[in-house]
Design a protein around this motif. Sequence first.
Motif, mmCIF file in Angstrom:
data_model
loop_
_atom_site.group_PDB
_atom_site.id
_atom_site.type_symbol
_atom_site.label_atom_id
_atom_site.label_comp_id
_atom_site.label_asym_id
_atom_site.label_seq_id
_atom_site.Cartn_x
_atom_site.Cartn_y
_atom_site.Cartn_z
ATOM 1 N N GLN A 14 0.838 -1.207 0.000
ATOM 2 C CA GLN A 14 0.000 0.000 0.000
ATOM 3 C C GLN A 14 0.874 1.259 0.000
ATOM 4 N N GLN A 18 1.194 4.327 -2.877
ATOM 5 C CA GLN A 18 1.160 5.778 -2.649
ATOM 6 C C GLN A 18 2.306 6.458 -3.384
ATOM 7 N N ASP A 36 -9.045 -1.331 0.173
ATOM 8 C CA ASP A 36 -9.865 -0.163 -0.157
ATOM 9 C C ASP A 36 -9.038 1.117 -0.266
ATOM 10 N N ASP A 37 -7.978 1.248 0.532
ATOM 11 C CA ASP A 37 -7.137 2.440 0.457
ATOM 12 C C ASP A 37 -6.424 2.530 -0.892
ATOM 13 N N LYS A 39 -7.624 1.348 -3.691
ATOM 14 C CA LYS A 39 -8.674 1.752 -4.631
ATOM 15 C C LYS A 39 -8.926 3.255 -4.551
ATOM 16 N N LYS A 40 -8.949 3.804 -3.330
ATOM 17 C CA LYS A 40 -9.208 5.238 -3.146
ATOM 18 C C LYS A 40 -8.131 6.099 -3.782
ATOM 19 N N MET A 41 -6.906 5.596 -3.856
ATOM 20 C CA MET A 41 -5.835 6.378 -4.467
ATOM 21 C C MET A 41 -5.755 6.175 -5.977
ATOM 22 N N LYS A 44 -6.358 0.126 -9.576
ATOM 23 C CA LYS A 44 -7.387 -0.748 -10.146
ATOM 24 C C LYS A 44 -6.941 -2.195 -9.973
#
Length: 118
Positions: A14, A18, A36-37, A39-41, A44
């Motif tokens: 993760q 970033q 989910d983090d 996906k939020k950034m 895909k």
Amino acid sequence: GKTVGVMGTGKIGQILCQIITGFGANLLAYDVFENDDVKKMGGKYVSQDEIWKNCDVIFLMMPLLPATKHTINEKVLSKLKKGVLLINTSRGGLIDTPALVKGILSGVIGGGGLDVYE
């Protein structure tokens, strides 16, 4: 821009995602547990085959388990995007070393960055 694949999006994966998104790269991810983090950034989640076919750079960030041993193997070579850069900072057993050498010598794999090997 380049397309970067991250295989394994746990805590360290993760953080890598970033960094990658900070460079503006297109981020594709693969993990049995989607984060989910990530996906939020803008990451895909796709299949391994989509990673192989589309990525200019692939990072292996997975644990070594029976299901992940030799994730990179001779069968995968024909699926990789020509010239891919392969980075493994996780476990050496994720890559079948003779397959890696074959991929580099054939030009399928443009280079490898390894701090671990089998």
